[in-house]
Design a protein around this motif. Sequence first.
Motif, PDB file in Angstrom:
ATOM      1  N   SER A 130       0.830  -1.234  -0.085  1.00 45.42           N
ATOM      2  CA  SER A 130      -0.019  -0.087   0.002  1.00 45.42           C
ATOM      3  C   SER A 130       0.707   1.257  -0.016  1.00 45.42           C
ATOM      4  CB  SER A 130      -0.978   0.126   1.271  1.00 45.42           C
ATOM      5  OG  SER A 130      -1.747  -0.779   1.170  1.00 45.42           O
ATOM      6  N   LEU A 131       0.424   2.221  -0.772  1.00 42.05           N
ATOM      7  CA  LEU A 131       1.176   3.614  -1.018  1.00 42.05           C
ATOM      8  C   LEU A 131       0.307   4.594   0.196  1.00 42.05           C
ATOM      9  CD1 LEU A 131       1.657   4.044  -4.458  1.00 42.05           C
ATOM     10  CD2 LEU A 131       3.298   3.427  -2.903  1.00 42.05           C
ATOM     11  N   LEU A 132       1.016   5.283   0.878  1.00 40.96           N
ATOM     12  CA  LEU A 132       0.469   5.948   2.119  1.00 40.96           C
ATOM     13  C   LEU A 132       1.123   7.337   2.367  1.00 40.96           C
ATOM     14  CD1 LEU A 132       2.350   5.226   4.728  1.00 40.96           C
ATOM     15  CD2 LEU A 132       0.820   3.545   5.010  1.00 40.96           C
ATOM     16  N   LYS A 133       0.556   8.031   2.985  1.00 43.99           N
ATOM     17  CA  LYS A 133       1.246   9.420   3.515  1.00 43.99           C
ATOM     18  C   LYS A 133       1.525   9.232   4.862  1.00 43.99           C
ATOM     19  CE  LYS A 133      -0.773  13.336   4.321  1.00 43.99           C
ATOM     20  NZ  LYS A 133      -1.593  14.646   4.024  1.00 43.99           N
ATOM     21  N   TYR A 134       2.591   9.434   5.484  1.00 43.95           N
ATOM     22  CA  TYR A 134       3.036   9.269   6.891  1.00 43.95           C
ATOM     23  C   TYR A 134       3.361  10.613   7.216  1.00 43.95           C
ATOM     24  CZ  TYR A 134       6.292   7.969  10.815  1.00 43.95           C
ATOM     25  OH  TYR A 134       6.972   8.136  12.056  1.00 43.95           O
ATOM     26  N   SER A 135       2.869  11.206   8.376  1.00 41.98           N
ATOM     27  CA  SER A 135       2.841  12.519   8.858  1.00 41.98           C
ATOM     28  C   SER A 135       3.384  12.304  10.418  1.00 41.98           C
ATOM     29  CB  SER A 135       1.560  13.200   8.968  1.00 41.98           C
ATOM     30  OG  SER A 135       0.952  13.374   7.599  1.00 41.98           O
ATOM     31  N   VAL A 136       4.452  12.884  10.548  1.00 38.20           N
ATOM     32  CA  VAL A 136       5.050  12.974  11.949  1.00 38.20           C
ATOM     33  C   VAL A 136       5.672  14.181  12.442  1.00 38.20           C
ATOM     34  CG1 VAL A 136       7.077  11.929  10.991  1.00 38.20           C
ATOM     35  CG2 VAL A 136       6.456  11.588  13.370  1.00 38.20           C
ATOM     36  N   SER A 137       5.731  14.399  13.696  1.00 43.65           N
ATOM     37  CA  SER A 137       6.136  15.745  14.067  1.00 43.65           C
ATOM     38  C   SER A 137       7.249  15.297  15.123  1.00 43.65           C
ATOM     39  CB  SER A 137       5.190  16.741  14.918  1.00 43.65           C
ATOM     40  OG  SER A 137       4.458  17.029  13.960  1.00 43.65           O
ATOM     41  N   PHE A 138       8.666  15.816  15.165  1.00 46.36           N
ATOM     42  CA  PHE A 138       9.718  15.232  16.024  1.00 46.36           C
ATOM     43  C   PHE A 138       9.754  16.375  17.200  1.00 46.36           C
ATOM     44  CE2 PHE A 138      11.262  14.025  12.019  1.00 46.36           C
ATOM     45  CZ  PHE A 138      11.229  12.566  12.438  1.00 46.36           C
ATOM     46  N   PRO A 139       9.926  15.917  18.519  1.00 44.46           N
ATOM     47  CA  PRO A 139       9.953  16.701  19.663  1.00 44.46           C
ATOM     48  C   PRO A 139      10.800  17.907  19.301  1.00 44.46           C
ATOM     49  CG  PRO A 139       9.994  14.467  20.455  1.00 44.46           C
ATOM     50  CD  PRO A 139       9.962  14.494  18.685  1.00 44.46           C
ATOM     51  N   GLY A 140      10.567  19.196  19.518  1.00 45.68           N
ATOM     52  CA  GLY A 140      11.661  20.177  19.556  1.00 45.68           C
ATOM     53  C   GLY A 140      11.476  20.952  18.367  1.00 45.68           C
ATOM     54  N   PHE A 141      10.691  20.339  17.185  1.00 47.93           N
ATOM     55  CA  PHE A 141      10.569  20.900  16.009  1.00 47.93           C
ATOM     56  C   PHE A 141       9.176  21.508  15.504  1.00 47.93           C
ATOM     57  CE2 PHE A 141      14.467  18.265  15.756  1.00 47.93           C
ATOM     58  CZ  PHE A 141      15.159  18.841  14.880  1.00 47.93           C
ATOM     59  N   ASP A 142       8.936  22.498  14.948  1.00 51.78           N
ATOM     60  CA  ASP A 142       7.805  23.219  14.651  1.00 51.78           C
ATOM     61  C   ASP A 142       7.102  22.905  13.711  1.00 51.78           C
ATOM     62  OD1 ASP A 142       8.387  24.580  17.047  1.00 51.78           O
ATOM     63  OD2 ASP A 142       9.232  26.363  16.070  1.00 51.78           O
TER      64      ASP A 142
END
Length: 161
Positions: free
Chosen positions: A82-94
């Motif tokens: 499957s193709l997908l969009k992975y969204s993630v935010s790293f601690p300390g980054f805006d």
Amino acid sequence: MRFFSLEYRKKTGAVRLRPKGRCAVENRFTELARAERVELQILGKLTIEKISGPPESFLCNTLNISTSGALVETGSMISIGSLLKYSVSFPGFDRTFDITGEVVRGERKDRPAASAESEPRKLIRYGIMFLDLKEDDRKTIESFFLQTKHGGRDGAGQTPS
């Protein structure tokens, strides 16, 4: 349509690509070095586009990440390939990183029940190979790796004082 097949080698951790169809390097393998991974526990979101109907989104726990992919865990079923969009935010980054990826493997894990009366949670771990990581995003992820490795972040988004 995929133009190559993937083979994961557990002993070395390498991924091998084998071209499909007629091409100059038919039946030859290209071995990719395993990218450095950072173990972490952060929330991510997976979005799968559907041919008809709205996209399906669900939360996942990111277990580790590299500049080539991520290992995530969720209770939702996702087909390999499957193709997908992975969204993630790293601690300390805006900012949030939105990365297109392909599910290249899946592994079911049973987690202990929260109480004696409840059933064990059925979670599935998926390996996602990034397909379109932008150069700026790659550099930011590498910066996060360095900060994490050298204690610049405590994993909860706080900078130690």
